[in-house]
Design a protein around this motif. Structure first.
Motif, PDB file in Angstrom:
ATOM      1  N   ILE A   1      -4.879   9.353  11.254  1.00 50.40           N
ATOM      2  CA  ILE A   1      -5.052   7.904  11.182  1.00 50.40           C
ATOM      3  C   ILE A   1      -5.731   7.423  12.447  1.00 50.40           C
ATOM      4  CG2 ILE A   1      -3.862   5.692  10.940  1.00 50.40           C
ATOM      5  CD1 ILE A   1      -1.803   7.021   9.252  1.00 50.40           C
ATOM      6  N   SER A   2      -7.051   7.223  12.340  1.00 48.98           N
ATOM      7  CA  SER A   2      -7.798   6.654  13.457  1.00 48.98           C
ATOM      8  C   SER A   2      -7.478   5.167  13.525  1.00 48.98           C
ATOM      9  CB  SER A   2      -9.286   6.845  13.215  1.00 48.98           C
ATOM     10  OG  SER A   2      -9.654   6.160  12.043  1.00 48.98           O
ATOM     11  N   SER A   3      -7.970   4.509  14.575  1.00 47.10           N
ATOM     12  CA  SER A   3      -7.703   3.073  14.674  1.00 47.10           C
ATOM     13  C   SER A   3      -8.376   2.343  13.515  1.00 47.10           C
ATOM     14  CB  SER A   3      -8.184   2.538  16.017  1.00 47.10           C
ATOM     15  OG  SER A   3      -9.576   2.636  16.120  1.00 47.10           O
ATOM     16  N   PHE A   4      -9.523   2.851  13.068  1.00 48.14           N
ATOM     17  CA  PHE A   4     -10.193   2.248  11.912  1.00 48.14           C
ATOM     18  C   PHE A   4      -9.300   2.345  10.670  1.00 48.14           C
ATOM     19  CE2 PHE A   4     -12.759   2.770   8.068  1.00 48.14           C
ATOM     20  CZ  PHE A   4     -13.557   1.632   8.104  1.00 48.14           C
ATOM     21  N   THR A   5      -8.772   3.557  10.410  1.00 48.63           N
ATOM     22  CA  THR A   5      -7.903   3.745   9.241  1.00 48.63           C
ATOM     23  C   THR A   5      -6.660   2.880   9.343  1.00 48.63           C
ATOM     24  OG1 THR A   5      -8.631   6.015   9.344  1.00 48.63           O
ATOM     25  CG2 THR A   5      -6.896   5.528   7.788  1.00 48.63           C
ATOM     26  N   ALA A   6      -6.090   2.818  10.548  1.00 48.08           N
ATOM     27  CA  ALA A   6      -4.891   2.002  10.733  1.00 48.08           C
ATOM     28  C   ALA A   6      -5.189   0.543  10.425  1.00 48.08           C
ATOM     29  CB  ALA A   6      -4.383   2.148  12.164  1.00 48.08           C
ATOM     30  N   GLY A   7      -6.337   0.068  10.904  1.00 49.17           N
ATOM     31  CA  GLY A   7      -6.729  -1.316  10.646  1.00 49.17           C
ATOM     32  C   GLY A   7      -6.948  -1.573   9.174  1.00 49.17           C
ATOM     33  N   LEU A   8      -7.638  -0.633   8.513  1.00 50.84           N
ATOM     34  CA  LEU A   8      -7.918  -0.754   7.089  1.00 50.84           C
ATOM     35  C   LEU A   8      -6.618  -0.797   6.289  1.00 50.84           C
ATOM     36  CD1 LEU A   8     -10.316  -0.828   5.124  1.00 50.84           C
ATOM     37  CD2 LEU A   8     -10.138   1.644   4.938  1.00 50.84           C
ATOM     38  N   LEU A   9      -5.690   0.102   6.638  1.00 48.35           N
ATOM     39  CA  LEU A   9      -4.384   0.122   5.960  1.00 48.35           C
ATOM     40  C   LEU A   9      -3.658  -1.198   6.142  1.00 48.35           C
ATOM     41  CD1 LEU A   9      -2.983   3.672   6.800  1.00 48.35           C
ATOM     42  CD2 LEU A   9      -3.221   2.681   4.512  1.00 48.35           C
ATOM     43  N   ALA A  10      -3.627  -1.680   7.393  1.00 48.68           N
ATOM     44  CA  ALA A  10      -2.888  -2.910   7.678  1.00 48.68           C
ATOM     45  C   ALA A  10      -3.455  -4.074   6.876  1.00 48.68           C
ATOM     46  CB  ALA A  10      -2.947  -3.210   9.172  1.00 48.68           C
ATOM     47  N   LEU A  11      -4.782  -4.220   6.911  1.00 44.25           N
ATOM     48  CA  LEU A  11      -5.391  -5.366   6.238  1.00 44.25           C
ATOM     49  C   LEU A  11      -5.234  -5.280   4.730  1.00 44.25           C
ATOM     50  CD1 LEU A  11      -8.727  -5.767   8.251  1.00 44.25           C
ATOM     51  CD2 LEU A  11      -6.697  -7.212   8.388  1.00 44.25           C
ATOM     52  N   SER A  12      -5.498  -4.095   4.155  1.00 47.68           N
ATOM     53  CA  SER A  12      -5.506  -4.015   2.693  1.00 47.68           C
ATOM     54  C   SER A  12      -4.091  -4.057   2.121  1.00 47.68           C
ATOM     55  CB  SER A  12      -6.263  -2.775   2.211  1.00 47.68           C
ATOM     56  OG  SER A  12      -5.830  -1.641   2.895  1.00 47.68           O
ATOM     57  N   LEU A  13      -3.132  -3.408   2.778  1.00 48.76           N
ATOM     58  CA  LEU A  13      -1.765  -3.443   2.256  1.00 48.76           C
ATOM     59  C   LEU A  13      -1.177  -4.853   2.344  1.00 48.76           C
ATOM     60  CD1 LEU A  13      -0.189  -0.097   3.519  1.00 48.76           C
ATOM     61  CD2 LEU A  13      -1.363  -0.600   1.373  1.00 48.76           C
ATOM     62  N   ASN A  14      -1.527  -5.575   3.422  1.00 46.41           N
ATOM     63  CA  ASN A  14      -1.040  -6.945   3.545  1.00 46.41           C
ATOM     64  C   ASN A  14      -1.700  -7.853   2.516  1.00 46.41           C
ATOM     65  OD1 ASN A  14      -1.676  -9.810   4.997  1.00 46.41           O
ATOM     66  ND2 ASN A  14       0.382  -9.088   5.488  1.00 46.41           N
ATOM     67  N   GLU A  15      -3.013  -7.703   2.376  1.00 49.82           N
ATOM     68  CA  GLU A  15      -3.747  -8.560   1.446  1.00 49.82           C
ATOM     69  C   GLU A  15      -3.292  -8.330   0.001  1.00 49.82           C
ATOM     70  OE1 GLU A  15      -5.655 -11.075   1.814  1.00 49.82           O
ATOM     71  OE2 GLU A  15      -6.081 -11.238  -0.323  1.00 49.82           O
ATOM     72  N   ALA A  16      -2.972  -7.072  -0.325  1.00 46.29           N
ATOM     73  CA  ALA A  16      -2.564  -6.749  -1.697  1.00 46.29           C
ATOM     74  C   ALA A  16      -1.379  -7.592  -2.130  1.00 46.29           C
ATOM     75  CB  ALA A  16      -2.228  -5.269  -1.809  1.00 46.29           C
ATOM     76  N   ALA A  17      -0.471  -7.876  -1.180  1.00 42.80           N
ATOM     77  CA  ALA A  17       0.720  -8.659  -1.520  1.00 42.80           C
ATOM     78  C   ALA A  17       0.341 -10.073  -1.943  1.00 42.80           C
ATOM     79  CB  ALA A  17       1.675  -8.691  -0.325  1.00 42.80           C
ATOM     80  N   TYR A  18      -0.602 -10.675  -1.204  1.00 43.11           N
ATOM     81  CA  TYR A  18      -1.039 -12.025  -1.578  1.00 43.11           C
ATOM     82  C   TYR A  18      -1.850 -11.997  -2.865  1.00 43.11           C
ATOM     83  CZ  TYR A  18       0.471 -13.684   2.965  1.00 43.11           C
ATOM     84  OH  TYR A  18       1.229 -14.022   4.045  1.00 43.11           O
ATOM     85  N   ALA A  19      -2.783 -11.034  -2.931  1.00 42.18           N
ATOM     86  CA  ALA A  19      -3.671 -10.964  -4.086  1.00 42.18           C
ATOM     87  C   ALA A  19      -2.884 -10.671  -5.366  1.00 42.18           C
ATOM     88  CB  ALA A  19      -4.740  -9.903  -3.852  1.00 42.18           C
ATOM     89  N   ALA A  20      -1.760  -9.937  -5.242  1.00 41.69           N
ATOM     90  CA  ALA A  20      -0.966  -9.620  -6.432  1.00 41.69           C
ATOM     91  C   ALA A  20      -0.493 -10.892  -7.115  1.00 41.69           C
ATOM     92  CB  ALA A  20       0.239  -8.761  -6.038  1.00 41.69           C
ATOM     93  N   GLU A  21      -0.096 -11.886  -6.313  1.00 46.91           N
ATOM     94  CA  GLU A  21       0.360 -13.143  -6.900  1.00 46.91           C
ATOM     95  C   GLU A  21      -0.796 -13.904  -7.547  1.00 46.91           C
ATOM     96  OE1 GLU A  21       3.528 -12.441  -7.197  1.00 46.91           O
ATOM     97  OE2 GLU A  21       4.147 -14.455  -6.627  1.00 46.91           O
TER      98      GLU A  21
END
Lengths: 262, 302
Positions: free
Chosen positions: B149-169
């Motif tokens: 997990i590079s810093s890029f991957t970590a950032g991508l994971l953080a943003l997409s997993l968080n966004e998924a919660a909002y987008a799911a609604e």
């Protein structure tokens, strides 16, 4: 017409045995027994809330039943019987059963994001696995049959209610069902558009399709039905030929209903 | 001067209502904006030559490209995950409902910045990522977390997993907006539930989903700047690194702000395309034709 088909030798198209249905504590079907022969046109009449639409929706398992059994042909609908015990069916198997049962809804329920032609070919291509060309040529023939070949590329929002309902009939026929269910197909239409839809249904009846029609069109029932069934309060009050039930009703409830609608 | 007669044949001829205050307010607004721009251009605390120097500098442009890449990838991953979560939340299966609800509550309930830092520091909590059978010595995969997990991957994971919660609604709202008669009609034709969802319900839900997802995309583009805390070299991070050396904070914020604005404006175009694409059959033109009783004459156009 019915009597030629309702010979004892052929398997009935539909057999309903003591069908009961509850919504919460409200029992809307209190033991419906009904047999529909192959090629028969059966009209279900009755006041609103009599359970006629609910019963129709039980036949293709859009509603689950709480008691009794429904057979279409030889198949038990919605359940598998093993060793005298009913088991709920997997949704995928129910989907297969529904392929043979066409349904037309009061509110048409056309797919608004698809054109008339796309509405008709969606299920033959996606469910039956027909090629798109084959499905399209069949669909165009069906649209021709319901008098809408010039509307094939129109979206439902660009069609009148009567045209939409005829597309809906073509869409159901595209699956080549053995049985067609009509749930108040003309109730949502402007009066001047009812005739075109009824004409298509008459034509379908003449071609020998087995049809169960929930309707308020007494004229249609009188002219086209082989059997008329009057339902009230979740039970079948009276059943027989149109001349028996409509012209010469025996029960007081049937009489008062017919007085109010005629 | 001629006298207008009301003979029912001609259009109404009338002097249009005057709106003199509109012109007055427009002039006031123009003066305010003009004054502000003038002050920015002339004020000597801002080094305008530095803005010009960095606006198109390769390092800034690379940062902007990474910002776009992060935004697009995060939104794609989030949308896919959100659709799965929304379907799970609407499912008959109580286990799936609980999982989806738990996920959404968890990721919406904690700050995004906290989640970013968590993913960035994952290597401290779990120094190794191990794939194997628990409580046995069977191991198929064992790598230091930092290499996986590079810093890029970590950032991508953080943003997409968080966004998924909002987008799911948002996706769930879209699915619920589709009339129940649609899935009944699909069922009556023998369609199975996943097919119905994919071909009948979701395409109609898109009309409702796209506008708020456009909002989310804009928000996402700006949220990428939070990745500065785990040193992902996106636009804000690089602008910050430069200003840390030359102390021209304001100038580099202007540069970064300019590019954020440009990128967000450009991101609006695909949204308009998608809205038209999924508006087919729903466009007001066709329904107005129906109301006029003319019917359509020129086929399935949009």
């Amino acid at each position: 017409m019915a009597d030629t088909f309702s010979s004892a030798t052929a398997t009935p198209m539909v057999r309903a045995l003591g069908v009961r249905k509850r919504f919460g504590s409200n029992e809307v079907l209190k033991g419906i027994d009904l047999t529909v022969q192959q090629g028969e046109v059966l009209c279900l009449l009755g006041p609103s809330g009599s359970g006629k639409s609910t019963f129709l929706r039980c036949i293709n398992h859009l509603e689950t039943i709480n008691g009794g059994r429904i057979y279409v042909g030889d198949t038990l609908i919605g359940y598998v019987e093993r060793g005298g015990v009913l088991h709920e069916m997997h949704p995928g198997e129910i989907a297969l059963q529904r392929k043979n049962i066409g349904m037309v809804f009061q509110r048409f329920n056309l797919f608004p994001h698809l054109t008339a032609l796309e509405n008709v070919i969606e299920a033959p291509v996606g469910v039956s696995g027909l090629s798109k060309t084959e499905a399209t040529s069949k669909a165009l023939a069906l649209l021709e049959r319901v008098g809408l070949s010039d509307r094939a590329n129109h979206y439902p929002s660009q069609l009148s209610g009567g045209q939409q309902q005829r597309v809906a009939i073509a869409r159901a026929l595209a699956m080549e069902p053995q049985l067609m269910l009509f749930d108040e197909p003309t109730s949502a239409l402007d009066p001047e558009l009812v005739g075109d839809v009824l004409a298509v249904m008459k034509d379908l009846a003449k071609s020998g399709m087995t049809m169960i029609v929930v309707t308020h069109e007494i004229g249609f029932a009188r002219e086209v039905a082989d059997t008329v069934v009057f339902m009230d309060g979740g039970v079948v009050v009276e059943a027989g030929s149109p001349s028996q039930v409509i012209e010469n009703p025996q029960h007081e409830r049937t009489k008062s209903f017919l007085r109010s609608v005629l | 001067m001629s006298v207008q007669t009301n003979d029912g044949q001609h259009d109404v001829v009338a002097v249009p209502l005057r709106h003199p205050w509109r012109i007055v307010w427009a002039i006031v607004l123009l003066l305010l904006v003009g004054g502000f721009v003038y002050s920015l251009v002339t004020v000597d605390t801002i080094q305008h030559d530095l803005i010009a120097k960095y606006l198109f500098s390769p390092i800034i442009l690379q940062g902007a490209v990474l910002t776009v890449v992060l935004t697009v990838l995060s939104m794609v991953i989030a949308t896919i995950l959100a659709t799965v979560l929304a379907v799970m939340k609407l499912s008959d299966n109580p286990l799936l409902r609980v999982i989806a609800t738990g996920y959404i509550e968890f990721f919406r309930g904690t700050p995004l910045l906290l989640q970013i830092v968590f993913w960035g520091y994952l290597g401290i909590i779990y120094p190794h990522i191990v794939l194997g059978v628990p409580f046995t010595s069977i191991v198929w995969f064992d790598q230091p977390t930092a290499t996986v997990i590079s810093s890029f991957t970590a950032g991508l994971l953080a943003l997409s997993l968080n966004e998924a919660a909002y987008a799911a609604e948002i996706v769930r709202a879209g699915i619920l907006s589709v009339d129940k008669g649609q899935s009944e009609a699909a069922k009556s034709l023998g369609m199975k539930s996943w097919y119905t969802m994919r071909r009948i319900v979701l395409p109609q839900a898109m009309r409702v989903i796209i506008p708020p997802m456009g909002n989310e995309t804009i928000s996402m583009l700006k949220s990428t700047s939070l990745l500065q805390v785990i040193a992902v070299s996106e636009l804000y991070t690089v602008a910050n690194q430069i200003s840390a050396q030359n102390l021209a904070q304001i100038e580099l914020l202007v540069v970064a702000g300019f590019w954020y604005l440009v990128m967000n404006t450009v991101l609006g175009f695909p949204q308009r395309y998608l809205e038209r694409r999924y508006g087919r059959g729903f466009d007001s033109e066709s329904s107005s034709m129906l109301r006029n009783g003319k019917g359509a004459v020129n086929g399935g156009h949009v």
